[in-house]
Design an enzyme around this catalytic site. Structure first.
Site, PDB file in Angstrom:
ATOM      1  N   PHE A  73       0.849  -1.217  -0.141  1.00  0.00           N
ATOM      2  CA  PHE A  73      -0.167  -0.093  -0.174  1.00  0.00           C
ATOM      3  C   PHE A  73       0.816   1.161   0.045  1.00  0.00           C
ATOM      4  O   PHE A  73       0.408   2.322  -0.554  1.00  0.00           O
ATOM      5  CB  PHE A  73      -0.940  -0.134   1.027  1.00  0.00           C
ATOM      6  N   ALA A  74       2.244   1.119   0.469  1.00  0.00           N
ATOM      7  CA  ALA A  74       2.847   2.303   0.796  1.00  0.00           C
ATOM      8  C   ALA A  74       3.489   3.117  -0.449  1.00  0.00           C
ATOM      9  O   ALA A  74       3.785   2.476  -1.509  1.00  0.00           O
ATOM     10  CB  ALA A  74       4.252   2.040   1.419  1.00  0.00           C
ATOM     11  N   SER A  77       0.593   9.431  -2.794  1.00  0.00           N
ATOM     12  CA  SER A  77      -0.662   9.465  -3.515  1.00  0.00           C
ATOM     13  C   SER A  77      -1.454  10.661  -3.634  1.00  0.00           C
ATOM     14  O   SER A  77      -2.764  10.422  -3.874  1.00  0.00           O
ATOM     15  CB  SER A  77      -1.503   8.353  -2.755  1.00  0.00           C
ATOM     16  N   TYR A 142       1.468  10.932 -10.659  1.00  0.00           N
ATOM     17  CA  TYR A 142       1.005   9.718  -9.819  1.00  0.00           C
ATOM     18  C   TYR A 142       0.357   8.563 -10.513  1.00  0.00           C
ATOM     19  O   TYR A 142       0.839   7.409 -10.408  1.00  0.00           O
ATOM     20  CB  TYR A 142      -0.083  10.445  -8.916  1.00  0.00           C
ATOM     21  N   ASP A 284      -7.401  16.344 -12.832  1.00  0.00           N
ATOM     22  CA  ASP A 284      -8.500  15.878 -12.411  1.00  0.00           C
ATOM     23  C   ASP A 284      -9.343  15.660 -13.755  1.00  0.00           C
ATOM     24  O   ASP A 284     -10.329  16.657 -14.127  1.00  0.00           O
ATOM     25  CB  ASP A 284      -9.197  16.692 -11.559  1.00  0.00           C
TER      26      ASP A 284
END
Ligand SMILES: NC(=O)c1ccc[n+]([C@@H]2O[C@H](COP(=O)([O-])OP(=O)(O)OC[C@H]3O[C@@H](n4cnc5c(N)ncnc54)[C@H](O)[C@@H]3O)[C@@H](O)[C@H]2O)c1
Length: 328
Positions: A73-74, A77, A142, A284
């Site tokens: 998970f790390a 983000s 990202y 976005d």
């Protein structure tokens, strides 16, 4: 089974740790606590404060046991931060994952589950639910960093037989329904906790980024998936990858606009949400909704928290009970 969880002190990781413990497994957490919280790791769970950027320290933890699987998970983000600091994101997420994957190969780990993202599909505008075979075209560094890691995992399987599940989450939200864990990002950038805090009077008016998108009310549309449903998908994915690697999109398959999130928080809390319009954020996309039919078909996964109000209610309860978030 004994699983190693990187990022287990963070939001999704800590809920998955609870789900693994609830299913009777042993869990060990590796986390550098850069965004996570020590107190989000349940008492009794072995914890290593290690930065995955340090290969030797990572390998020392990975080599401690014959893990039945590793859950990764790390990561950094935040899409917005990655637009400002692309090289930091590309380097950090790639190198840390590479270190972990290389350590897994060196220590003969057989399975890894990786937190990928819907940001893989963030480029062109789409309004239909996105299946796994949709064109992958990240709209941010990202998203790109996650794609790079998916490619590393492809070769780790093809050459070393490291089976993997790339789980492309849409918008993780909500909190443990019995209150053992919740969402506490600092700074918080996720819409549901921000909206709840605005309703509770803990912050000034919510900024609504973009009111001129080509959507039903002009605000962005996202697919919110309860963090416990996500955790359940991880456990199912671990079983699924005995024989072959998989990639699954994880969402409810239903999009809610930012304005609909505000309405949901108002309904559930009984309080008004103060908000102001703001300009769009770079990176976005207008609409991101998951087609999770492959995950459902192959693993029998079914979300238990399919309604936005249910997700908001669990998040609201946790935030009301923890006005200052985690203590450490
Ligand atoms: N939250 C979402 O909506 C969402 C959506 C899609 C994908 N994801 C992915 O899911 C994963 C978890 O997200 P989250 O919301 O729980 O984030 P989070 O920030 O709450 O958790 C990340 C955890 O990883 C740890 N960490 C970060 N860098 C590290 C490093 N170099 N070494 C060791 N530990 C490190 C942090 O301390 C933290 O505990 C991330 O990989 C994220 O990209 C999240």
């Amino acid at each position: 089974m004994h699983y190693l969880v990187t990022g287990g002190a963070g939001f999704v990781g800590s809920h998955t740790v609870l789900a693994l413990l609830d299913a009777g497994h042993d869990v060990t957490v590796l986390d550098n606590l850069s965004t996570g919280h020590r107190s989000a790791v349940p008492a009794g769970v072995p914890f290593y404060q290690v930065d995955l950027a340090d290969y030797n320290a990572t390998k020392a933890v990975v080599g401690q046991k014959r893990w039945d699987g590793v859950l990764h998970f790390a990561a950094l983000s935040l899409v917005g931060d990655s637009m400002r600091e692309p090289m930091v994101y590309l380097r950090q997420n790639y190198i840390t994952a590479l270190n972990l994957i290389q350590a897994c190969i060196a220590c003969e780990v057989k399975k890894i589950v990786f937190s990928s993202t819907a940001a893989l599909f963030g480029g062109p505008e789409r309004s239909e639910p996105i299946p796994e075979n949709a064109l992958v075209e990240p709209g941010s560094p990202y998203g790109e960093s996650k794609l790079m890691i998916e490619r590393v995992l492809y070769w780790a399987d093809a050459i070393h037989g490291l089976r993997n599940a790339c789980l492309r989450y849409f918008n993780a939200a909500g909190a443990d329904p019995v209150g053992r864990a919740g969402e506490d990002h600092r700074p918080e950038t996720h819409l549901i906790p921000l909206t709840i805090d605005a309703a509770l009077g803990r912050r000034s008016a919510l900024k609504l980024f973009g009111t001129d998108y080509p959507t039903r009310d002009g605000s962005c549309v996202r697919d919110y998936i309860h963090v416990n449903d996500l955790a359940d998908a991880h456990i199912r994915a671990l079983d699924q990858i005995e024989e072959r690697s998989v990639a699954y999109n994880i969402g409810n398959g239903q999009g809610y606009s930012n304005l609909e999130v505000i309405q949901s928080v108002e309904r559930v809390s009984g309080k008004k949400v103060p908000w102001v319009p703001a300009s769009r954020r770079e990176g976005d996309p207008a609409v991101l909704v998951a087609d999770s039919s492959t995950l459902r078909r192959e693993t029998g996964w079914m979300p238990r928290f399919g309604e936005l109000d249910q997700i908001v209610e669990t998040a609201l309860r946790w935030r009301e009970a923890h006005p200052y978030g985690y203590s450490s």
